[in-house]
Design a protein around this motif. Sequence first.
Motif, PDB file in Angstrom:
ATOM      1  N   LYS A   1     -11.176  14.368   6.845  1.00  0.00           N
ATOM      2  CA  LYS A   1     -10.868  13.863   5.505  1.00  0.00           C
ATOM      3  C   LYS A   1      -9.519  14.410   5.038  1.00  0.00           C
ATOM      4  O   LYS A   1      -9.181  15.547   5.332  1.00  0.00           O
ATOM      5  CB  LYS A   1     -11.954  14.288   4.524  1.00  0.00           C
ATOM      6  CG  LYS A   1     -13.312  13.743   4.882  1.00  0.00           C
ATOM      7  CD  LYS A   1     -14.383  14.353   3.993  1.00  0.00           C
ATOM      8  CE  LYS A   1     -15.749  13.854   4.364  1.00  0.00           C
ATOM      9  NZ  LYS A   1     -16.368  14.626   5.434  1.00  0.00           N
TER      10      LYS A   1
ATOM     11  N   ALA B   1      -8.362  10.098   1.664  1.00  0.00           N
ATOM     12  CA  ALA B   1      -8.557   9.195   2.810  1.00  0.00           C
ATOM     13  C   ALA B   1      -9.458   9.881   3.824  1.00  0.00           C
ATOM     14  O   ALA B   1      -9.671  11.093   3.763  1.00  0.00           O
ATOM     15  CB  ALA B   1      -7.205   8.858   3.438  1.00  0.00           C
TER      16      ALA B   1
ATOM     17  N   TYR C   1       1.259   5.349   1.128  1.00  0.00           N
ATOM     18  CA  TYR C   1       0.807   6.248   2.182  1.00  0.00           C
ATOM     19  C   TYR C   1       1.416   7.631   2.004  1.00  0.00           C
ATOM     20  O   TYR C   1       2.559   7.761   1.566  1.00  0.00           O
ATOM     21  CB  TYR C   1       1.219   5.726   3.561  1.00  0.00           C
ATOM     22  CG  TYR C   1       0.592   4.410   3.923  1.00  0.00           C
ATOM     23  CD1 TYR C   1      -0.655   4.352   4.519  1.00  0.00           C
ATOM     24  CD2 TYR C   1       1.241   3.208   3.640  1.00  0.00           C
ATOM     25  CE1 TYR C   1      -1.240   3.132   4.844  1.00  0.00           C
ATOM     26  CE2 TYR C   1       0.674   1.993   3.958  1.00  0.00           C
ATOM     27  CZ  TYR C   1      -0.572   1.964   4.560  1.00  0.00           C
ATOM     28  OH  TYR C   1      -1.141   0.752   4.876  1.00  0.00           O
TER      29      TYR C   1
ATOM     30  N   ALA D   1      -2.037   8.716   5.735  1.00  0.00           N
ATOM     31  CA  ALA D   1      -3.183   8.548   4.851  1.00  0.00           C
ATOM     32  C   ALA D   1      -2.862   7.502   3.793  1.00  0.00           C
ATOM     33  O   ALA D   1      -1.866   7.631   3.074  1.00  0.00           O
ATOM     34  CB  ALA D   1      -3.535   9.870   4.181  1.00  0.00           C
ATOM     35  N   GLU D   2      -3.694   6.487   3.719  1.00  0.00           N
ATOM     36  CA  GLU D   2      -3.523   5.494   2.661  1.00  0.00           C
ATOM     37  C   GLU D   2      -3.930   6.129   1.332  1.00  0.00           C
ATOM     38  O   GLU D   2      -5.015   6.704   1.213  1.00  0.00           O
ATOM     39  CB  GLU D   2      -4.391   4.266   2.938  1.00  0.00           C
ATOM     40  CG  GLU D   2      -4.194   3.158   1.942  1.00  0.00           C
ATOM     41  CD  GLU D   2      -5.010   1.917   2.264  1.00  0.00           C
ATOM     42  OE1 GLU D   2      -5.306   1.168   1.314  1.00  0.00           O
ATOM     43  OE2 GLU D   2      -5.354   1.701   3.440  1.00  0.00           O
TER      44      GLU D   2
ATOM     45  N   ASN E   1     -13.350   5.476   7.571  1.00  0.00           N
ATOM     46  CA  ASN E   1     -13.080   4.133   7.046  1.00  0.00           C
ATOM     47  C   ASN E   1     -11.665   3.652   7.386  1.00  0.00           C
ATOM     48  O   ASN E   1     -11.177   2.694   6.809  1.00  0.00           O
ATOM     49  CB  ASN E   1     -13.334   4.075   5.542  1.00  0.00           C
ATOM     50  CG  ASN E   1     -12.256   4.752   4.726  1.00  0.00           C
ATOM     51  OD1 ASN E   1     -11.444   5.523   5.242  1.00  0.00           O
ATOM     52  ND2 ASN E   1     -12.251   4.480   3.435  1.00  0.00           N
ATOM     53  N   ASN E   2     -11.016   4.349   8.314  1.00  0.00           N
ATOM     54  CA  ASN E   2      -9.670   3.993   8.803  1.00  0.00           C
ATOM     55  C   ASN E   2      -8.562   4.128   7.760  1.00  0.00           C
ATOM     56  O   ASN E   2      -7.478   3.605   7.954  1.00  0.00           O
ATOM     57  CB  ASN E   2      -9.650   2.583   9.397  1.00  0.00           C
ATOM     58  CG  ASN E   2     -10.496   2.492  10.630  1.00  0.00           C
ATOM     59  OD1 ASN E   2     -10.451   3.378  11.487  1.00  0.00           O
ATOM     60  ND2 ASN E   2     -11.294   1.437  10.726  1.00  0.00           N
ATOM     61  N   SER E   3      -8.817   4.830   6.666  1.00  0.00           N
ATOM     62  CA  SER E   3      -7.741   5.059   5.700  1.00  0.00           C
ATOM     63  C   SER E   3      -6.904   6.281   6.089  1.00  0.00           C
ATOM     64  O   SER E   3      -5.839   6.504   5.517  1.00  0.00           O
ATOM     65  CB  SER E   3      -8.304   5.215   4.281  1.00  0.00           C
ATOM     66  OG  SER E   3      -9.213   6.297   4.216  1.00  0.00           O
ATOM     67  N   LEU E   4      -7.377   7.050   7.067  1.00  0.00           N
ATOM     68  CA  LEU E   4      -6.630   8.188   7.602  1.00  0.00           C
ATOM     69  C   LEU E   4      -6.466   7.989   9.103  1.00  0.00           C
ATOM     70  O   LEU E   4      -7.448   7.808   9.823  1.00  0.00           O
ATOM     71  CB  LEU E   4      -7.361   9.508   7.338  1.00  0.00           C
ATOM     72  CG  LEU E   4      -6.752  10.770   7.957  1.00  0.00           C
ATOM     73  CD1 LEU E   4      -5.342  11.017   7.429  1.00  0.00           C
ATOM     74  CD2 LEU E   4      -7.651  11.978   7.681  1.00  0.00           C
ATOM     75  N   ARG E   5      -5.236   8.001   9.549  1.00  0.00           N
ATOM     76  CA  ARG E   5      -4.905   7.876  10.973  1.00  0.00           C
ATOM     77  C   ARG E   5      -4.323   9.190  11.457  1.00  0.00           C
ATOM     78  O   ARG E   5      -3.407   9.734  10.830  1.00  0.00           O
ATOM     79  CB  ARG E   5      -3.886   6.761  11.209  1.00  0.00           C
ATOM     80  CG  ARG E   5      -4.257   5.434  10.621  1.00  0.00           C
ATOM     81  CD  ARG E   5      -5.143   4.669  11.531  1.00  0.00           C
ATOM     82  NE  ARG E   5      -5.509   3.418  10.872  1.00  0.00           N
ATOM     83  CZ  ARG E   5      -5.985   2.403  11.518  1.00  0.00           C
ATOM     84  NH1 ARG E   5      -6.150   2.452  12.804  1.00  0.00           N
ATOM     85  NH2 ARG E   5      -6.325   1.315  10.856  1.00  0.00           N
TER      86      ARG E   5
ATOM     87  N   PRO F   1      -5.271   5.986  -2.279  1.00  0.00           N
ATOM     88  CA  PRO F   1      -6.059   5.039  -3.074  1.00  0.00           C
ATOM     89  C   PRO F   1      -5.572   4.946  -4.518  1.00  0.00           C
ATOM     90  O   PRO F   1      -4.846   5.817  -5.004  1.00  0.00           O
ATOM     91  CB  PRO F   1      -7.468   5.641  -3.025  1.00  0.00           C
ATOM     92  CG  PRO F   1      -7.225   7.110  -2.935  1.00  0.00           C
ATOM     93  CD  PRO F   1      -5.978   7.253  -2.075  1.00  0.00           C
TER      94      PRO F   1
ATOM     95  N   LYS G   1       0.843  -1.198   0.000  1.00  0.00           N
ATOM     96  CA  LYS G   1       0.000   0.000   0.000  1.00  0.00           C
ATOM     97  C   LYS G   1       0.873   1.240   0.000  1.00  0.00           C
ATOM     98  O   LYS G   1       1.999   1.226   0.472  1.00  0.00           O
ATOM     99  CB  LYS G   1      -0.917   0.015   1.220  1.00  0.00           C
ATOM    100  CG  LYS G   1      -1.911  -1.128   1.218  1.00  0.00           C
ATOM    101  CD  LYS G   1      -2.811  -1.065   2.426  1.00  0.00           C
ATOM    102  CE  LYS G   1      -3.799  -2.231   2.396  1.00  0.00           C
ATOM    103  NZ  LYS G   1      -4.685  -2.204   3.543  1.00  0.00           N
TER     104      LYS G   1
END
Length: 172
Positions: free
Chosen positions: A85, A97, A47, A117-118, A101-105, A120, A45
Amino acid sequence: MTNEQRISRLAAAIADERREARVLPSGAEQRFCSASIRSEQADGKRYAVGHAATFGTLSRDLGGFKERIQRGAFSRAIAARQDCKFLLNHSADHLIARVANNSLRLREDSVGLAFRAEIPNTTAGDDLAEMLAQGLLNECSFAFTIGPDGQRWSKQTDPATGENIDVRDLTD
């Protein structure tokens, strides 16, 4: 079109978008942070990693006042898992992200508001990854609102101190 031409066009388009007025959530303010942003890869992935805000740093003049963000200013927003966001140029059309939806920590560390941030596999995500790889992006900004009793004013060197901040979005 060569990769260099594509990158050049993309950088110019982003610069144009930054000059246009951004639509922020009602009552939200925006601040820029020159702390680092970089890309990382793990487990297949991509980030974007960095800091959206730093603690204890006196801002530039913001129209007759300056401000400083205190440690702990984001702790309530993080604990409540407010749905922040990660957007490209604060544009809802370029969602990268989000917390929901846990794509941003998000977390607070010794520097400030840290994020991971993952990225996409979308056009906006691919553009962000390429700009990070090419070193075209080197700062972040964040949109926020101040909570009740969330600031302290003083006529001294740093009159506004953010102490209770709701983070709305982060951007490159």
